[in-house]
Design an enzyme around this catalytic site. Structure first.
Site, short mmCIF file in Angstrom:
data_model
loop_
_atom_site.label_atom_id
_atom_site.label_comp_id
_atom_site.label_asym_id
_atom_site.label_seq_id
_atom_site.Cartn_x
_atom_site.Cartn_y
_atom_site.Cartn_z
N HIS A 297 0.80 -1.24 0.00
CA HIS A 297 0.00 0.00 0.00
C HIS A 297 0.82 1.28 0.00
O HIS A 297 0.26 2.37 0.05
CB HIS A 297 -0.95 0.01 1.20
CG HIS A 297 -2.09 -0.96 1.06
ND1 HIS A 297 -1.89 -2.31 1.01
CD2 HIS A 297 -3.43 -0.77 0.92
CE1 HIS A 297 -3.06 -2.92 0.86
NE2 HIS A 297 -4.00 -2.01 0.80
N CYS B 267 -8.76 0.54 6.11
CA CYS B 267 -8.89 -0.29 4.90
C CYS B 267 -8.34 -1.70 5.17
O CYS B 267 -7.18 -1.86 5.53
CB CYS B 267 -8.12 0.37 3.77
SG CYS B 267 -7.93 -0.67 2.33
N GLY C 243 3.06 -5.29 7.78
CA GLY C 243 4.50 -5.05 7.69
C GLY C 243 4.82 -3.56 7.55
O GLY C 243 5.60 -3.00 8.31
N GLY C 244 4.19 -2.90 6.60
CA GLY C 244 4.41 -1.47 6.40
C GLY C 244 3.63 -0.65 7.43
O GLY C 244 4.15 0.30 8.02
N TYR D 290 -2.74 4.20 12.09
CA TYR D 290 -3.81 4.78 12.90
C TYR D 290 -5.17 4.41 12.31
O TYR D 290 -5.31 4.11 11.13
CB TYR D 290 -3.69 6.31 12.95
CG TYR D 290 -4.53 6.95 11.89
CD1 TYR D 290 -4.08 7.01 10.59
CD2 TYR D 290 -5.81 7.42 12.18
CE1 TYR D 290 -4.88 7.53 9.60
CE2 TYR D 290 -6.61 7.94 11.19
CZ TYR D 290 -6.14 7.99 9.90
OH TYR D 290 -6.95 8.48 8.93
N TYR E 79 2.97 12.50 7.88
CA TYR E 79 2.83 11.14 8.42
C TYR E 79 3.49 10.16 7.45
O TYR E 79 3.11 10.09 6.29
CB TYR E 79 1.34 10.85 8.58
CG TYR E 79 0.97 9.44 8.98
CD1 TYR E 79 1.75 8.70 9.87
CD2 TYR E 79 -0.20 8.85 8.50
CE1 TYR E 79 1.38 7.42 10.24
CE2 TYR E 79 -0.58 7.56 8.87
CZ TYR E 79 0.22 6.85 9.74
OH TYR E 79 -0.14 5.58 10.11
N ASN F 192 3.33 7.05 6.92
CA ASN F 192 2.49 6.07 6.22
C ASN F 192 1.71 6.70 5.07
O ASN F 192 1.15 5.99 4.25
CB ASN F 192 1.55 5.36 7.18
CG ASN F 192 2.14 4.06 7.70
OD1 ASN F 192 3.14 3.57 7.17
ND2 ASN F 192 1.53 3.49 8.72
N TYR F 193 1.65 8.04 5.04
CA TYR F 193 1.09 8.71 3.86
C TYR F 193 2.26 9.23 3.05
O TYR F 193 2.40 10.42 2.79
CB TYR F 193 0.15 9.85 4.26
CG TYR F 193 -1.11 9.39 4.96
CD1 TYR F 193 -1.52 8.06 4.89
CD2 TYR F 193 -1.90 10.28 5.69
CE1 TYR F 193 -2.68 7.63 5.52
CE2 TYR F 193 -3.05 9.86 6.33
CZ TYR F 193 -3.43 8.53 6.25
OH TYR F 193 -4.58 8.12 6.87
C1 LIG Z 1 -6.21 2.04 0.47
C2 LIG Z 1 -5.31 2.46 1.58
C3 LIG Z 1 -5.84 2.68 2.84
C4 LIG Z 1 -5.02 3.06 3.90
N1 LIG Z 1 -5.57 3.29 5.13
C5 LIG Z 1 -4.78 3.65 6.15
C6 LIG Z 1 -5.32 3.89 7.46
O1 LIG Z 1 -6.51 3.76 7.67
N2 LIG Z 1 -4.46 4.25 8.44
C7 LIG Z 1 -3.11 4.39 8.22
O2 LIG Z 1 -2.38 4.69 9.17
N3 LIG Z 1 -2.59 4.18 7.01
C8 LIG Z 1 -3.38 3.82 5.98
N4 LIG Z 1 -2.82 3.61 4.75
C9 LIG Z 1 -1.38 3.77 4.58
C10 LIG Z 1 -0.66 2.50 5.01
O3 LIG Z 1 -0.63 2.43 6.42
C11 LIG Z 1 0.79 2.52 4.51
O4 LIG Z 1 0.82 2.62 3.13
C12 LIG Z 1 1.54 1.27 4.99
O5 LIG Z 1 2.92 1.50 4.93
C13 LIG Z 1 1.16 0.09 4.15
O6 LIG Z 1 1.75 -1.10 4.58
P1 LIG Z 1 1.87 -2.30 3.53
O7 LIG Z 1 2.57 -3.39 4.18
O8 LIG Z 1 0.53 -2.53 2.92
O9 LIG Z 1 2.72 -1.58 2.40
P2 LIG Z 1 4.06 -1.93 1.61
O10 LIG Z 1 3.93 -1.09 0.37
O11 LIG Z 1 4.25 -3.37 1.46
O12 LIG Z 1 5.20 -1.35 2.54
C14 LIG Z 1 5.30 0.01 2.90
C15 LIG Z 1 6.73 0.32 3.31
O13 LIG Z 1 7.14 -0.53 4.38
C16 LIG Z 1 8.22 -1.38 3.98
N5 LIG Z 1 7.92 -2.73 4.46
C17 LIG Z 1 6.81 -3.46 4.20
N6 LIG Z 1 6.87 -4.62 4.83
C18 LIG Z 1 8.04 -4.66 5.49
C19 LIG Z 1 8.66 -5.63 6.33
N7 LIG Z 1 8.06 -6.78 6.58
N8 LIG Z 1 9.88 -5.36 6.83
C20 LIG Z 1 10.48 -4.18 6.56
N9 LIG Z 1 9.94 -3.22 5.79
C21 LIG Z 1 8.72 -3.46 5.27
C22 LIG Z 1 8.20 -1.34 2.47
O14 LIG Z 1 9.47 -1.65 1.92
C23 LIG Z 1 7.76 0.08 2.21
O15 LIG Z 1 8.83 0.97 2.41
C24 LIG Z 1 -3.63 3.23 3.68
C25 LIG Z 1 -3.11 3.00 2.42
C26 LIG Z 1 -3.92 2.64 1.37
C27 LIG Z 1 -3.36 2.44 0.00
#
Ligand SMILES: Cc1cc2nc3c(=O)[nH]c(=O)nc-3n(C[C@H](O)[C@H](O)[C@H](O)COP(=O)(O)OP(=O)(O)OC[C@H]3O[C@@H](n4cnc5c(N)ncnc54)[C@H](O)[C@@H]3O)c2cc1C
Ligand SMILES: *[C@@H]1O[C@H](CO)[C@@H](O)[C@H](O)[C@H]1NC(C)=O
Ligand SMILES: *[C@@H]1O[C@H](CO)[C@@H](O)[C@H](O)[C@H]1NC(C)=O
Ligand SMILES: *[C@@H]1O[C@H](CO)[C@@H](O)[C@H](O)[C@H]1NC(C)=O
Ligand SMILES: *[C@@H]1O[C@H](CO)[C@@H](O)[C@H](O)[C@H]1NC(C)=O
Ligand SMILES: *[C@@H]1O[C@H](CO)[C@@H](O)[C@H](O)[C@H]1NC(C)=O
Ligand SMILES: *[C@@H]1O[C@H](CO)[C@@H](O)[C@H](O)[C@H]1NC(C)=O
Ligand SMILES: *[C@@H]1O[C@H](CO)[C@@H](O)[C@H](O)[C@H]1NC(C)=O
Ligand SMILES: *[C@@H]1O[C@H](CO)[C@@H](O)[C@H](O)[C@H]1NC(C)=O
Ligand SMILES: *[C@@H]1O[C@H](CO)[C@@H](O)[C@H](O)[C@H]1NC(C)=O
Ligand SMILES: *[C@@H]1O[C@H](CO)[C@@H](O)[C@H](O)[C@H]1NC(C)=O
Length: 543
Positions: A114, A176, A182-183, A190, A478, A480-481
């Site tokens: 994400h 969502c 992980g991310g 939050y 933030y 995560n954004y």
């Molecule tokens: C549709 C949507 C809804 C969302 N809603 C929210 C919300 O309600 N609240 C909120 O706080 N955020 C929200 N987000 C943002 C989300 O929290 C971040 O994008 C988060 O980093 C996603 O984690 P992921 O594992 O899915 O992403 P990924 O794209 O897999 O990882 C994100 C980052 O973390 C690193 N990473 C992933 N896994 C690991 C691991 N195991 N070890 C080390 N590094 C790792 C990746 O390399 C990358 O830098 C939302 C995003 C989207 C697209």
């Protein structure tokens, strides 16, 4: 006299450098696979989860595409990984790290995919994707109120597994369901329980991680500095997180939800303005966010067209409607909430409600496929003093521009638990003093629109417009954004502390310095890197 020769020299260096890069790219791929086959005496056990664009082209494409959540990074011209590996066991990961270091290819670790800027699956330099999609085991201990969650799990599946064990336990993470833990946990995480319980990362009590030397560590063996850093500092800078142990939280058997919609004609501006004064001071059981988007109206007074704005006051209350109504009457009577607006349900049903799913079918929480994957760009802001009504109206004017057709801003209240946690408790620093966070989002449908950049330019104008009304020095954001507009590391060579501090301060404020110290200690050569990874102070000194 000297200037031309220096620039000629740097041009030549540039050419030499670009050429050497290209050859690394071609060789890196084969070197990497060759190294893997040497490392794995039983290579078949990993080759069946190793995908290359040539030998496994259709599975390679579908696996690459599967977790991409932003169409901006799906075009032909988006750089693609040399190899994708979807390990099934943690013992397969240390050799992958070893071989990537050896053949000088970068690792992008992907859990849910994400990342707003695609950093988990796109890189400007030769790279492989370590895709943790099959690390998705969740073990809930309802007696001790804890759970172990593997990194590739989604938050939806975590909620589902908790509810399976207990109707009165929950976890404070995002909205969502397809977001990966992980991310998400490594960047904070939050959702609508944050006023009562803080962030997901505030509730992480242990973790398993593989470091740059291939060691598998837990909280005790990694030490408190590294354990601190991965709870909000972004996981990608520090290693590969395998799993988290989390503290579950109590939720009542019945919660109450409502969504009250107001258009501009129904005094939305005044209500939003008022909300800023009260939302962060409500009882911590009450969370009311506002989602603002364009809407059609039949009786529009907005410039002679039919467009208006729709503000949805979207809420969860951790209690019954009988306690909620008097509380609203006292704290926010202007909204005019009545019993008919409210529905009581279980906490797990509220997760479905917030996502717009029918509350009867909770199996959708296990589905990793997001319903609408689109092109989008997002940015974030923190608000510390209420934005005056005339300035809110200036935001609305931007929403009447054509690019804002599918734009959204979301105001999420802080206060409650967020005010109590010290700024340095974990790397996520946005605590007391923040009334709410804004997420600015613009979506579009067609690839052509991406090329024209109209939408990017619209959201940057919005960001420019609100600048005087949001946090400053730093203008907080933030992680995560993820937003690469706020600053980036260099693609090549060492990024200095001062350069990274430009974006680092915005995400982490005073915690950035400690993050750099931890990074320097655990990954001095800066192997785990991306456009916004924490820099190491020893990257070159150690060579
Ligand atoms: C549709 C949507 C809804 C969302 N809603 C929210 C919300 O309600 N609240 C909120 O706080 N955020 C929200 N987000 C943002 C989300 O929290 C971040 O994008 C988060 O980093 C996603 O984690 P992921 O594992 O899915 O992403 P990924 O794209 O897999 O990882 C994100 C980052 O973390 C690193 N990473 C992933 N896994 C690991 C691991 N195991 N070890 C080390 N590094 C790792 C990746 O390399 C990358 O830098 C939302 C995003 C989207 C697209
Ligand atoms: C890959 O092979 C190993 C052992 O050879 C086996 O245990 C595993 O199930 C296989 N995985 C897939 C996805 O086929
Ligand atoms: C990809 O192709 C290679 C070479 O043909 C093969 O060894 C490997 O098992 C394939 N990977 C998968 C996941 O099928
Ligand atoms: C992939 O295919 C090419 C050519 O068909 C072959 O040379 C190469 O060894 C294969 N790669 C793997 C990992 O088997
Ligand atoms: C790995 O994940 C894929 C995609 O979710 C799934 O099809 C496959 O069965 C998984 N393999 C294992 C061994 O769990
Ligand atoms: C709860 O934790 C205690 C102490 O850590 C442990 O002994 C016990 O087995 C745990 N309970 C369950 C149900 O696992
Ligand atoms: C909007 O506010 C005005 C002034 O307070 C009030 O007179 C009017 O009735 C309100 N309109 C609606 C639709 O609530
Ligand atoms: C306002 O937005 C909500 C979703 O947030 C939507 O359900 C509703 O239909 C919208 N109202 C109008 C008038 O467009
Ligand atoms: C408004 O109406 C137009 C034209 O009917 C339509 O294309 C658009 O999707 C509508 N917008 C919203 C937010 O409902
Ligand atoms: C737009 O507004 C006009 C009058 O203000 C009305 O006649 C027309 O039906 C409206 N159109 C839509 C699509 O709501
Ligand atoms: C998962 O969700 C997607 C998107 O809504 C849908 O197309 C798909 O059919 C769902 N899969 C299952 C197994 O329900």
């Amino acid at each position: 006299m000297k200037t031309p020769s220096i620039s000629t020299l740097s041009f030549i260096l540039f050419v030499i450098f670009s050429c050497s890069c290209a050859s690394v790219s071609a060789d890196g791929h084969e070197d990497f696979l060759e190294c893997l086959s040497e490392e794995f005496h039983n290579y078949p056990s990993i080759s069946n989860v190793t995908y290359t664009p040539i030998n496994n082209s259709s599975s390679y494409s579908s696996i690459l595409r599967f977790s991409i959540q932003n169409l901006r990074f799906t075009s032909e011209s988006t750089p693609k990984p040399l190899v994708i590996i979807t390990p099934e066991h943690e013992s397969q990961i240390p050799p992958i790290i070893h071989c990537a270091k050896d053949s000088e290819v970068q690792i992008r670790t992907r859990s849910g995919g994400h990342d707003y800027e695609g950093l988990s699956y796109v890189s400007p330099v030769p790279f492989i994707i370590l895709d943790l999609i099959n690390f998705s085991e969740i073990t809930v201990d309802a007696v001790n109120k804890t759970a172990w969650v593997e990194s590739g799990s989604t938050i939806g599946s975590l909620y589902y597994r908790i509810a399976e064990k207990s109707p009165v336990l929950g976890f404070p993470a995002g909205v969502c369901p397809t977001v990966g833990v992980g991310g998400h946990f490594s960047g904070g995480g939050y959702g609508n329980l944050l006023r009562k319980y803080g962030l997901a990362a505030d509730n992480v009590i242990d973790a398993r991680l593989i470091d740059v030397n291939g060691r598998i560590l837990d909280r005790q063996s990694m030490g408190e500095d590294l354990f601190w850093a991965i709870r909000g500092g972004g996981g990608a800078s520090f290693g590969v997180i395998l799993a988290w142990k989390v503290q579950l939280v109590d939720v009542p058997e019945r919660v109450t939800v409502f969504t009250v919609q107001k258009t501009l004609e129904q005094n939305a501006s005044r209500l939003i303005h008022r909300w800023q004064y009260v939302a962060s001071k409500f009882d911590e059981d009450l969370f009311i966010r506002i989602i603002i988007a364009r809407a059609n109206s039949s009786s529009s007074q907005t410039g002679g067209n039919n467009v208006t704005l729709n503000a949805s006051f979207n809420s969860i209350f951790l209690g019954g409607v009988d306690r909620l109504l008097p509380m609203m009457q006292e704290s926010f009577p202007e909204l005019g909430l009545v019993r008919e607006d409210c529905t009581e349900m279980s906490w797990i049903e509220s997760i479905l409600y917030f996502d717009g799913f029918p509350i009867e079918n909770r199996e959708v929480l296990l589905n990793r496929t997001q319903r609408s994957v689109r092109y989008f760009k997002a940015k974030s802001d923190y608000v510390q003093t209420p934005i005056p009504e005339f300035a809110l109206e200036g935001i609305w004017r931007l929403f009447f521009e054509p690019e804002a057709d599918e734009a959204v801003v979301i105001f999420s209240p802080y206060g409650g638990r967020m005010d109590e946690v010290p700024e340095s408790s974990i790397p996520f620093p946005h605590r007391a003093g923040n009334l709410y966070k804004i997420q600015h989002l613009v979506y579009w449908e067609k690839e052509e629109d991406q090329n024209s950049g109209r939408y990017l330019s619209w959201i940057r104008r919005l960001y420019g417009y609100v600048a005087p009304y949001v946090s400053r020095f730093p203008r907080a954001a933030y992680i995560n954004y993820r937003d690469l507009d706020i600053g980036m590391n260099r693609n090549e060579g060492r990024t200095s502390y001062a350069e990274a501090n430009v974006w680092g301060m915005k995400y982490f404020k005073g915690n950035f310095e400690r993050l750099v110290r931890v990074k320097t200690m655990v990954d001095p050569r800066n192997f785990f890197r991306n456009e916004q990874s924490i820099p190491s102070l020893r990257e070159e000194i150690d060579d």
